[in-house]
Design a protein around this motif. Structure first.
Motif, PDB file in Angstrom:
ATOM      1  N   ARG A 197     -10.567  10.078   9.671  1.00 32.09           N
ATOM      2  CA  ARG A 197     -10.489  11.471   9.163  1.00 32.09           C
ATOM      3  C   ARG A 197      -9.134  12.086   9.437  1.00 32.09           C
ATOM      4  N   HIS A 198      -8.173  11.283   9.916  1.00 33.34           N
ATOM      5  CA  HIS A 198      -6.984  11.887  10.512  1.00 33.34           C
ATOM      6  C   HIS A 198      -5.675  11.398   9.916  1.00 33.34           C
ATOM      7  N   GLY A 199      -5.703  10.981   8.654  1.00 32.11           N
ATOM      8  CA  GLY A 199      -4.486  10.441   8.048  1.00 32.11           C
ATOM      9  C   GLY A 199      -3.355  11.456   7.975  1.00 32.11           C
ATOM     10  N   PHE A 200      -3.653  12.666   7.541  1.00 31.17           N
ATOM     11  CA  PHE A 200      -2.618  13.703   7.449  1.00 31.17           C
ATOM     12  C   PHE A 200      -2.177  14.123   8.845  1.00 31.17           C
ATOM     13  N   LEU A 201      -3.156  14.253   9.700  1.00 25.73           N
ATOM     14  CA  LEU A 201      -2.917  14.740  11.057  1.00 25.73           C
ATOM     15  C   LEU A 201      -2.065  13.761  11.874  1.00 25.73           C
ATOM     16  N   ALA A 202      -2.381  12.468  11.766  1.00 27.27           N
ATOM     17  CA  ALA A 202      -1.826  11.506  12.730  1.00 27.27           C
ATOM     18  C   ALA A 202      -0.652  10.679  12.210  1.00 27.27           C
ATOM     19  N   VAL A 256     -19.784  21.725   7.352  1.00 24.89           N
ATOM     20  CA  VAL A 256     -19.120  21.735   6.044  1.00 24.89           C
ATOM     21  C   VAL A 256     -17.886  22.618   6.165  1.00 24.89           C
ATOM     22  N   TYR A 257     -16.777  22.140   5.631  1.00 27.22           N
ATOM     23  CA  TYR A 257     -15.578  22.978   5.666  1.00 27.22           C
ATOM     24  C   TYR A 257     -15.198  23.448   4.271  1.00 27.22           C
ATOM     25  N   VAL A 258     -14.536  24.591   4.254  1.00 24.93           N
ATOM     26  CA  VAL A 258     -13.967  25.130   3.018  1.00 24.93           C
ATOM     27  C   VAL A 258     -12.479  25.327   3.284  1.00 24.93           C
ATOM     28  N   LEU A 299       7.988  -1.121  -2.304  1.00 25.65           N
ATOM     29  CA  LEU A 299       6.547  -0.846  -2.173  1.00 25.65           C
ATOM     30  C   LEU A 299       5.748  -1.656  -3.192  1.00 25.65           C
ATOM     31  N   PHE A 300       4.534  -1.998  -2.811  1.00 24.36           N
ATOM     32  CA  PHE A 300       3.601  -2.684  -3.714  1.00 24.36           C
ATOM     33  C   PHE A 300       2.271  -1.941  -3.651  1.00 24.36           C
ATOM     34  N   ASP A 301       1.728  -1.612  -4.801  1.00 28.11           N
ATOM     35  CA  ASP A 301       0.399  -0.985  -4.798  1.00 28.11           C
ATOM     36  C   ASP A 301      -0.319  -1.353  -6.093  1.00 28.11           C
ATOM     37  N   ARG A 356      -2.435  -0.900   3.652  1.00 26.83           N
ATOM     38  CA  ARG A 356      -3.394  -1.000   2.545  1.00 26.83           C
ATOM     39  C   ARG A 356      -4.690  -0.245   2.795  1.00 26.83           C
ATOM     40  N   GLY A 357      -4.793   0.454   3.918  1.00 25.69           N
ATOM     41  CA  GLY A 357      -6.055   1.159   4.186  1.00 25.69           C
ATOM     42  C   GLY A 357      -7.212   0.182   4.115  1.00 25.69           C
ATOM     43  N   LEU A 358      -8.294   0.591   3.445  1.00 22.00           N
ATOM     44  CA  LEU A 358      -9.477  -0.282   3.380  1.00 22.00           C
ATOM     45  C   LEU A 358      -9.193  -1.605   2.666  1.00 22.00           C
ATOM     46  N   MET A 404      -5.445  10.888  -1.620  1.00 24.45           N
ATOM     47  CA  MET A 404      -5.583  11.890  -2.685  1.00 24.45           C
ATOM     48  C   MET A 404      -6.930  12.596  -2.629  1.00 24.45           C
ATOM     49  N   ALA A 405      -7.885  11.988  -1.909  1.00 28.97           N
ATOM     50  CA  ALA A 405      -9.189  12.642  -1.738  1.00 28.97           C
ATOM     51  C   ALA A 405      -9.180  13.579  -0.538  1.00 28.97           C
ATOM     52  N   GLY A 406      -8.193  13.433   0.339  1.00 30.33           N
ATOM     53  CA  GLY A 406      -8.205  14.154   1.612  1.00 30.33           C
ATOM     54  C   GLY A 406      -7.975  15.650   1.457  1.00 30.33           C
ATOM     55  N   ALA A 407      -8.508  16.405   2.406  1.00 34.01           N
ATOM     56  CA  ALA A 407      -8.404  17.867   2.349  1.00 34.01           C
ATOM     57  C   ALA A 407      -7.074  18.371   2.922  1.00 34.01           C
ATOM     58  N   GLY A 408      -6.347  17.511   3.631  1.00 35.27           N
ATOM     59  CA  GLY A 408      -5.034  17.916   4.143  1.00 35.27           C
ATOM     60  C   GLY A 408      -5.081  18.835   5.349  1.00 35.27           C
ATOM     61  N   GLU A 448      -5.994   6.683  -6.900  1.00 41.17           N
ATOM     62  CA  GLU A 448      -7.116   5.910  -6.354  1.00 41.17           C
ATOM     63  C   GLU A 448      -7.111   5.862  -4.832  1.00 41.17           C
ATOM     64  N   SER A 449      -6.095   6.410  -4.192  1.00 45.58           N
ATOM     65  CA  SER A 449      -5.989   6.243  -2.738  1.00 45.58           C
ATOM     66  C   SER A 449      -6.859   7.258  -2.007  1.00 45.58           C
ATOM     67  N   CYS A 450      -7.177   6.921  -0.769  1.00 43.70           N
ATOM     68  CA  CYS A 450      -7.989   7.812   0.048  1.00 43.70           C
ATOM     69  C   CYS A 450      -7.239   9.129   0.294  1.00 43.70           C
ATOM     70  N   GLY A 471       0.843  -1.204   0.000  1.00 49.39           N
ATOM     71  CA  GLY A 471       0.000   0.000   0.000  1.00 49.39           C
ATOM     72  C   GLY A 471       0.871   1.243   0.000  1.00 49.39           C
ATOM     73  N   ALA A 472       0.814   1.986  -1.107  1.00 48.80           N
ATOM     74  CA  ALA A 472       1.614   3.207  -1.232  1.00 48.80           C
ATOM     75  C   ALA A 472       0.696   4.415  -1.313  1.00 48.80           C
ATOM     76  N   GLY A 473      -0.303   4.448  -0.417  1.00 51.90           N
ATOM     77  CA  GLY A 473      -1.166   5.618  -0.305  1.00 51.90           C
ATOM     78  C   GLY A 473      -0.526   6.600   0.657  1.00 51.90           C
ATOM     79  N   LEU A 474      -1.353   7.258   1.446  1.00 52.81           N
ATOM     80  CA  LEU A 474      -0.816   8.294   2.340  1.00 52.81           C
ATOM     81  C   LEU A 474       0.135   7.704   3.383  1.00 52.81           C
TER      82      LEU A 474
HETATM   83  C1  LIG Z   1     -13.111  13.396   1.691  1.00 46.90           C
HETATM   84  C2  LIG Z   1     -11.995  13.123   2.668  1.00 46.90           C
HETATM   85  C3  LIG Z   1     -11.384  14.180   3.315  1.00 46.90           C
HETATM   86  C4  LIG Z   1     -10.336  13.946   4.226  1.00 46.90           C
HETATM   87  N1  LIG Z   1      -9.732  15.016   4.807  1.00 46.90           N
HETATM   88  C5  LIG Z   1      -8.736  14.807   5.701  1.00 46.90           C
HETATM   89  C6  LIG Z   1      -8.115  15.905   6.338  1.00 46.90           C
HETATM   90  O1  LIG Z   1      -8.432  17.071   6.060  1.00 46.90           O
HETATM   91  N2  LIG Z   1      -7.128  15.659   7.257  1.00 46.90           N
HETATM   92  C7  LIG Z   1      -6.738  14.378   7.578  1.00 46.90           C
HETATM   93  O2  LIG Z   1      -5.857  14.220   8.427  1.00 46.90           O
HETATM   94  N3  LIG Z   1      -7.313  13.312   6.960  1.00 46.90           N
HETATM   95  C8  LIG Z   1      -8.302  13.487   6.049  1.00 46.90           C
HETATM   96  N4  LIG Z   1      -8.891  12.424   5.427  1.00 46.90           N
HETATM   97  C9  LIG Z   1      -8.491  11.082   5.822  1.00 46.90           C
HETATM   98  C10 LIG Z   1      -7.254  10.561   5.089  1.00 46.90           C
HETATM   99  O3  LIG Z   1      -7.354  10.828   3.712  1.00 46.90           O
HETATM  100  C11 LIG Z   1      -7.137   9.054   5.373  1.00 46.90           C
HETATM  101  O4  LIG Z   1      -7.083   8.853   6.770  1.00 46.90           O
HETATM  102  C12 LIG Z   1      -5.880   8.463   4.763  1.00 46.90           C
HETATM  103  O5  LIG Z   1      -5.822   8.692   3.388  1.00 46.90           O
HETATM  104  C13 LIG Z   1      -5.769   6.965   5.012  1.00 46.90           C
HETATM  105  O6  LIG Z   1      -4.505   6.595   4.504  1.00 46.90           O
HETATM  106  P1  LIG Z   1      -4.126   5.099   4.142  1.00 46.90           P
HETATM  107  O7  LIG Z   1      -2.732   5.131   3.638  1.00 46.90           O
HETATM  108  O8  LIG Z   1      -4.482   4.213   5.284  1.00 46.90           O
HETATM  109  O9  LIG Z   1      -5.116   4.709   2.953  1.00 46.90           O
HETATM  110  P2  LIG Z   1      -4.952   5.098   1.414  1.00 46.90           P
HETATM  111  O10 LIG Z   1      -4.466   6.498   1.277  1.00 46.90           O
HETATM  112  O11 LIG Z   1      -6.225   4.734   0.739  1.00 46.90           O
HETATM  113  O12 LIG Z   1      -3.802   4.110   0.898  1.00 46.90           O
HETATM  114  C14 LIG Z   1      -4.003   2.719   0.793  1.00 46.90           C
HETATM  115  C15 LIG Z   1      -3.232   2.230  -0.426  1.00 46.90           C
HETATM  116  O13 LIG Z   1      -3.233   0.787  -0.431  1.00 46.90           O
HETATM  117  C16 LIG Z   1      -3.432   0.338  -1.750  1.00 46.90           C
HETATM  118  N5  LIG Z   1      -4.003  -1.005  -1.670  1.00 46.90           N
HETATM  119  C17 LIG Z   1      -5.100  -1.386  -0.983  1.00 46.90           C
HETATM  120  N6  LIG Z   1      -5.287  -2.711  -1.098  1.00 46.90           N
HETATM  121  C18 LIG Z   1      -4.298  -3.180  -1.876  1.00 46.90           C
HETATM  122  C19 LIG Z   1      -3.945  -4.468  -2.351  1.00 46.90           C
HETATM  123  N7  LIG Z   1      -4.639  -5.553  -2.035  1.00 46.90           N
HETATM  124  N8  LIG Z   1      -2.851  -4.588  -3.145  1.00 46.90           N
HETATM  125  C20 LIG Z   1      -2.112  -3.493  -3.471  1.00 46.90           C
HETATM  126  N9  LIG Z   1      -2.386  -2.249  -3.050  1.00 46.90           N
HETATM  127  C21 LIG Z   1      -3.465  -2.099  -2.245  1.00 46.90           C
HETATM  128  C22 LIG Z   1      -4.368   1.368  -2.361  1.00 46.90           C
HETATM  129  O14 LIG Z   1      -4.269   1.365  -3.779  1.00 46.90           O
HETATM  130  C23 LIG Z   1      -3.860   2.663  -1.743  1.00 46.90           C
HETATM  131  O15 LIG Z   1      -2.880   3.281  -2.550  1.00 46.90           O
HETATM  132  C24 LIG Z   1      -9.912  12.622   4.500  1.00 46.90           C
HETATM  133  C25 LIG Z   1     -10.519  11.559   3.827  1.00 46.90           C
HETATM  134  C26 LIG Z   1     -11.549  11.798   2.916  1.00 46.90           C
HETATM  135  C27 LIG Z   1     -12.181  10.647   2.182  1.00 46.90           C
END
Ligand SMILES: Cc1cc2nc3c(=O)[nH]c(=O)nc-3n(C[C@H](O)[C@H](O)[C@H](O)COP(=O)(O)OP(=O)(O)OC[C@H]3O[C@@H](n4cnc5c(N)ncnc54)[C@H](O)[C@@H]3O)c2cc1C
Length: 361
Positions: free
Chosen positions: A326-331, A245-247, A32-34, A204-206, A46-50, A42-44, A11-14
């Protein structure tokens, strides 16, 4: 620098990117593997507000989120200054505002936050005079609010490529478009075969749900607009009956309007209701949003455990970092710092032992 060993990160997300970068800086070899591409679209994350909001989040969050976030605010400038590509980061505080009819809710949030923090100066009730100084465009309609002076924000869309470049420049191997089928202590299995490591990190997040049955998705919808007629300088939360709602302002007149919080793991397109509520709240906050152009819609599901507190599940050869909600960037910076201490055997340096749970083998 001494060579410490080889870490495989699934998992190479956040979380995976911050961890990979931190390990490489300390002399670990990293692979890394993703299933996603290098850009991590596609990762969560990239959707986050930071937003780095350890106080405003306390309306619902546990006090540990505050402690993790304060450490994060300390660590982020160090992480970003080690990146060659610039990443927008600011610590100008954030504001929470409400219409007069919703002021009781604001007062309730104020009391709730104060009950969870040590220093009352971290949340300041502001009047119209202070509001005029902080956000002149809001003071006409929102003459009172709460100001969180130490909060910050960073630009996730810049962070992802910046970390990617650092990780590759520092010699990591990165298997993109590669599904992790199974992982365990010292071992990651993909469609290309099995890979052995000194340590495996499950980020791997979710995607880790097959192994973490209590993990759930909490859907968030967020709209990015280009709004040249809006002048807001820091994240603003509008307290209103259904959900706040935040801006969040970003460079070049980009504003993120978010985010719904829906108990669902659906990644279906933006609902009409979600879109209407977000855009109506933004317009209510500042009528300058009327001329804004929608430039992006992000939908993702936050990985969360039942208590919405992150966890580090560990056993020899395997560490799982998940439930960032909700706390990926924060924590994440604080959690990663503890993982580095664990790998170095400096267990006394772990700052958040309450997040650590031993996994049965
Ligand atoms: C709308 C929104 C707003 C947010 N705003 C904030 C904010 O303002 N501040 C804050 O702190 N947090 C915020 N967050 C939360 C934050 O984005 C998440 O907590 C964080 O992204 C989780 O990180 P992660 O690495 O666990 O998951 P991800 O970022 O989703 O990374 C998981 C990675 O694992 C990969 N993966 C999964 N399964 C497999 C598999 N079987 N094989 C290979 N690869 C795999 C995925 O492709 C992905 O790249 C927000 C989230 C959302 C949805």
């Amino acid at each position: 620098m001494t060579q410490r060993g080889h870490v495989g990160i699934a998992g190479a997300g956040l979380v995976g990117r911050i961890l990979a970068f931190s390990l490489l800086r300390r002399g670990w070899r990293v692979t890394l593997f993703d299933r996603d591409r290098l850009d991590g679209r596609e990762s969560c994350g990239m959707a986050g507000a930071g937003m780095l909001a350890p106080f405003a989040e306390l309306e619902h969050a546990e006090p540990i989120v505050n402690h993790l976030g304060l450490e994060g605010l300390h660590l982020w400038p160090q992480i970003l200054s080690a990146c060659k590509k610039p990443v927008f980061f600011q610590q100008e505080g954030s504001l929470m505002v409400a219409e007069p009819k919703d002021r009781p809710d604001l007062a309730r949030i104020h009391r709730r936050v104060l009950a969870k923090i040590e220093d009352a100066q971290d949340v300041i009730a502001v009047d119209s005079h202070a509001m005029r100084h902080l956000e002149p465009n809001l003071c006409g309609r929102f003459g009172a609010g709460l100001y969180f002076p130490s909060e910050g924000q960073l630009e996730g869309w810049e962070l992802f490529p910046a970390l990617m470049h650092e990780i590759l420049d520092r010699g990591a191997r990165w298997h993109t478009c590669t599904e992790v089928r199974h992982l365990g202590a010292h071992r990651i299995e993909t469609q290309d075969g099995a890979h052995e490591f000194d340590w495996v990190m499950d980020c791997r997040g979710l995607g880790a749900r097959p192994d973490l049955k209590r993990l759930r998705g909490v859907r968030g919808e967020l709209i990015a607009v280009e709004a040249p007629d809006v002048r807001l300088t820091r994240p603003i939360r509008l307290i209103q009956p259904r959900f706040p709602v935040y801006v969040v302002p970003r460079p070049d007149s980009i504003y993120l309007i978010g985010a719904t919080v829906i108990e669902s793991d659906s990644l279906a397109p933006l609902s009409v209701r979600g879109g209407l509520e977000l855009l109506a709240a933004a317009y209510h906050l500042d009528p300058g949003f009327a001329t804004a152009r929608i430039c992006n819609v992000s939908i993702h599901c936050r990985p969360a455990f039942p208590d919405n507190v992150p966890r580090v599940l560990h056993r020899p050869g395997l560490i799982r970092l998940n439930g960032l909600y909700r706390h990926g960037f924060l924590a994440t910076p604080a959690i990663v710092a503890d993982v580095l201490a664990h790998l170095a055997g400096a267990l006394d340096d772990i700052q958040f032992p309450e997040l650590w749970h031993r996994e049965s083998e």
